[in-house]
Design a protein around this motif. Sequence first.
Motif, mmCIF file in Angstrom:
data_model
loop_
_atom_site.group_PDB
_atom_site.id
_atom_site.type_symbol
_atom_site.label_atom_id
_atom_site.label_comp_id
_atom_site.label_asym_id
_atom_site.label_seq_id
_atom_site.Cartn_x
_atom_site.Cartn_y
_atom_site.Cartn_z
ATOM 1 N N TYR A 1 -5.623 -8.968 -8.804
ATOM 2 C CA TYR A 1 -6.722 -8.370 -9.394
ATOM 3 C C TYR A 1 -7.089 -8.497 -10.806
ATOM 4 O O TYR A 1 -8.114 -8.413 -11.428
ATOM 5 C CB TYR A 1 -6.302 -6.798 -9.512
ATOM 6 C CG TYR A 1 -6.356 -6.254 -8.206
ATOM 7 C CD1 TYR A 1 -7.228 -6.019 -7.310
ATOM 8 C CD2 TYR A 1 -4.736 -5.718 -7.534
ATOM 9 C CE1 TYR A 1 -7.263 -5.380 -6.092
ATOM 10 C CE2 TYR A 1 -4.792 -5.064 -6.248
ATOM 11 C CZ TYR A 1 -5.954 -5.049 -5.713
ATOM 12 O OH TYR A 1 -5.997 -4.386 -4.390
ATOM 13 N N GLU B 1 -4.469 -8.908 0.439
ATOM 14 C CA GLU B 1 -4.988 -7.366 0.314
ATOM 15 C C GLU B 1 -5.142 -7.109 1.813
ATOM 16 O O GLU B 1 -4.667 -7.639 2.563
ATOM 17 C CB GLU B 1 -6.056 -7.319 -0.631
ATOM 18 C CG GLU B 1 -6.043 -6.923 -1.854
ATOM 19 C CD GLU B 1 -6.232 -5.368 -1.875
ATOM 20 O OE1 GLU B 1 -6.478 -4.773 -0.920
ATOM 21 O OE2 GLU B 1 -6.157 -4.884 -2.988
ATOM 22 N N THR B 2 -6.178 -6.212 1.859
ATOM 23 C CA THR B 2 -6.626 -5.651 3.043
ATOM 24 C C THR B 2 -6.885 -6.705 4.078
ATOM 25 O O THR B 2 -6.828 -6.591 5.550
ATOM 26 C CB THR B 2 -7.480 -4.613 3.215
ATOM 27 O OG1 THR B 2 -8.664 -5.014 2.318
ATOM 28 C CG2 THR B 2 -6.664 -3.234 2.689
ATOM 29 N N HIS C 1 -3.785 -0.827 -5.828
ATOM 30 C CA HIS C 1 -4.864 -0.910 -5.004
ATOM 31 C C HIS C 1 -5.967 0.291 -5.097
ATOM 32 O O HIS C 1 -7.129 0.094 -4.749
ATOM 33 C CB HIS C 1 -4.498 -0.901 -3.680
ATOM 34 C CG HIS C 1 -3.487 -1.878 -3.190
ATOM 35 N ND1 HIS C 1 -4.027 -3.093 -2.798
ATOM 36 C CD2 HIS C 1 -2.048 -1.840 -2.857
ATOM 37 C CE1 HIS C 1 -2.893 -3.772 -2.814
ATOM 38 N NE2 HIS C 1 -1.867 -3.210 -2.413
ATOM 39 N N PHE D 1 0.737 -1.145 -0.059
ATOM 40 C CA PHE D 1 0.055 -0.067 -0.111
ATOM 41 C C PHE D 1 0.936 1.217 0.118
ATOM 42 O O PHE D 1 0.424 2.308 0.337
ATOM 43 C CB PHE D 1 -1.016 -0.050 1.296
ATOM 44 C CG PHE D 1 -1.633 -1.166 1.444
ATOM 45 C CD1 PHE D 1 -2.980 -1.417 0.712
ATOM 46 C CD2 PHE D 1 -1.378 -2.247 2.467
ATOM 47 C CE1 PHE D 1 -3.672 -2.692 0.658
ATOM 48 C CE2 PHE D 1 -2.154 -3.427 2.375
ATOM 49 C CZ PHE D 1 -3.182 -3.475 1.618
#
Length: 201
Positions: free
Chosen positions: A58, A176-177, A66, A26
């Motif tokens: 993605y 990811e998050t 992101h 990020f």
Amino acid sequence: MVLFSEDHIQETKRRGRIEVICGSMFSGKTEELIRRLKRAKFAKQRVEIYKPAIDTRYSEADVVSHDSNIISSTPIDSSASILLFTSEIDVVGIDEAQFFDEGLIDVCNQLANNGIRVIVAGLDMDFRGNPFGPMPGLCAIADEVSKVHAICVKCGQLASFSHRTVKNDKQVLLGETAEYEPLCRECYLRAIKEDQQTASD
Ligand SMILES: Nc1ncnc2c1ncn2[C@@H]1O[C@H](COP(=O)(O)OP(=O)(O)O)[C@@H](O)[C@H]1O
Ligand SMILES: Cc1cn([C@H]2C[C@H](O)[C@@H](COP(=O)(O)O)O2)c(=O)[nH]c1=O
Ligand SMILES: [Zn+2]
């Protein structure tokens, strides 16, 4: 302090060089890579972009940030493919370089020695805070290294660490998050201590 090179002569003169963009998750590595590659395209330079085939987060083929910035790329399994696929090119972009084999260091050197501008983005450290794949070697041979930072989600300081929030010991875990959070050193050390405490309970 100069964060990013805006030297248009360096950007466009056809002289080989290696630029590395590194940092935590990020931190804007992919955005910065895409920005430099799009500028090269505006300057009518011939650009080729590669990413490791395992990075299907993605998209299978595109490099995606992101924040949903996108540029199309060629997914490859091995760094040697870059030399096979690259001809009549001015600029080569490589994303998620940490996932490539150590051969990537020599490949980047060969490209730069042949007059190509090489821009490589990747994680400098894994979730344990250890150097990741060919990244330290790439930083060593680079003409220019840009270390970018995310914002620590705990305290708002600059973040250099990618803390894994799920239990998994493998070095490679796409995510990811839901799986990672960017933290500053202080918050990272605290989080690791808490993880160890939870594991021993
Ligand atoms: N904690 C955070 N700090 C900074 N940016 C964040 C954070 N969480 C999400 N983002 C988003 O991530 C984007 C950067 O994405 P990207 O370039 O893909 O980063 P990287 O490739 O380094 O993982 C930022 O522009 C921002 O929208
Ligand atoms: C820290 C760390 C990350 N990964 C994975 C998680 C993501 O899929 C990528 C990093 O992507 P980004 O563009 O930098 O956000 O790498 C991993 O496999 N192992 C790790 O230790
Ligand atoms: Zn913090």
